[in-house]
Design a protein around this motif. Sequence first.
Motif, short mmCIF file in Angstrom:
data_model
loop_
_atom_site.label_atom_id
_atom_site.label_comp_id
_atom_site.label_asym_id
_atom_site.label_seq_id
_atom_site.Cartn_x
_atom_site.Cartn_y
_atom_site.Cartn_z
N ARG A 103 -25.87 -21.25 -6.97
CA ARG A 103 -25.67 -20.01 -6.21
C ARG A 103 -24.30 -19.39 -6.47
O ARG A 103 -24.18 -18.18 -6.58
N SER A 104 -23.29 -20.22 -6.55
CA SER A 104 -21.93 -19.71 -6.78
C SER A 104 -21.81 -19.06 -8.15
O SER A 104 -21.23 -17.98 -8.29
N LEU A 105 -22.34 -19.70 -9.16
CA LEU A 105 -22.25 -19.16 -10.51
C LEU A 105 -23.17 -17.96 -10.70
O LEU A 105 -22.83 -17.02 -11.42
N GLY A 106 -24.33 -17.97 -10.05
CA GLY A 106 -25.30 -16.88 -10.20
C GLY A 106 -24.91 -15.62 -9.45
O GLY A 106 -25.32 -14.52 -9.81
N GLN A 107 -24.17 -15.77 -8.38
CA GLN A 107 -23.69 -14.65 -7.57
C GLN A 107 -24.82 -13.72 -7.12
O GLN A 107 -24.63 -12.51 -7.01
N LYS A 108 -26.00 -14.28 -6.88
CA LYS A 108 -27.10 -13.49 -6.33
C LYS A 108 -27.00 -13.48 -4.82
O LYS A 108 -26.61 -14.46 -4.20
N GLU A 109 -27.39 -12.36 -4.26
CA GLU A 109 -27.44 -12.24 -2.81
C GLU A 109 -28.45 -13.27 -2.29
O GLU A 109 -29.57 -13.36 -2.78
N ILE A 110 -28.06 -14.02 -1.28
CA ILE A 110 -28.92 -15.10 -0.78
C ILE A 110 -30.04 -14.56 0.10
O ILE A 110 -31.20 -14.94 -0.05
N TRP A 111 -29.70 -13.66 1.03
CA TRP A 111 -30.70 -13.07 1.93
C TRP A 111 -30.62 -11.56 1.80
O TRP A 111 -29.53 -10.98 1.86
N ALA A 112 -31.73 -10.93 1.66
CA ALA A 112 -31.80 -9.49 1.41
C ALA A 112 -30.98 -8.69 2.42
O ALA A 112 -30.98 -8.98 3.62
N ASN A 113 -30.31 -7.70 1.91
CA ASN A 113 -29.55 -6.74 2.70
C ASN A 113 -28.39 -7.33 3.49
O ASN A 113 -27.96 -6.77 4.49
N THR A 114 -27.89 -8.50 3.05
CA THR A 114 -26.73 -9.09 3.72
C THR A 114 -25.49 -9.03 2.84
O THR A 114 -24.38 -9.06 3.37
N GLY A 115 -25.68 -9.01 1.55
CA GLY A 115 -24.55 -9.09 0.63
C GLY A 115 -23.94 -10.48 0.58
O GLY A 115 -22.95 -10.71 -0.12
N ASN A 116 -24.52 -11.42 1.28
CA ASN A 116 -23.96 -12.78 1.35
C ASN A 116 -24.23 -13.53 0.05
O ASN A 116 -25.37 -13.65 -0.38
#
Length: 178
Positions: A103-116
């Motif tokens: 997750r850290s390397l991919g930098q994809k948003e974890i939950w939609a519309n949160t930017g987290n």
Amino acid sequence: MKKINIVGTSGSGKSTVGQRLATKLNIPFIEMDALYWKPNWQEPSDEEFFAHLATALQQDRWVLDGNYNRTVAIKWADVDTVIWIDYSFARTLFQAVRRAIVRSLGQKEIWANTGNKESLRKTFFSKDSIILWTLKTYKKNRTRYQALLDDPNYSHIQFVRLTSPAKVDAFINQMSVD
């Protein structure tokens, strides 16, 4: 099985198992973290969170992943099955670390519309580290879920304890759509 809660320590694979089971049974999958986390890692009040959860659980059938102990009265009000992903400490820690790195390397948003998004700094060098959380809660969660399994107040719930990925696979493979 119509209303299922997948529980287990952070990193155990609750979401993965929940998504697989929901797909197999062709029923909705609900991720508690997606209901909980707001943009910029902000946390909702319990009142707000409980309302989101209660609304999500109004469906006739669902697979819900997540612990959030303070929600037991809501999520177990109509649950018929609780699946406990209870892998070894080494396996759970490995999965938590691997997920955090990906997750850290991919930098994809974890939950939609949160930017987290996860970051290596937060994962490895923060008091909010998911790895630290896994280390701190693994033993407590095992003790708590064993007690809940034995609690007569929950005797109406079918508890399924899965202790390895092979047992998860076998369990899901034997499921059939009603």
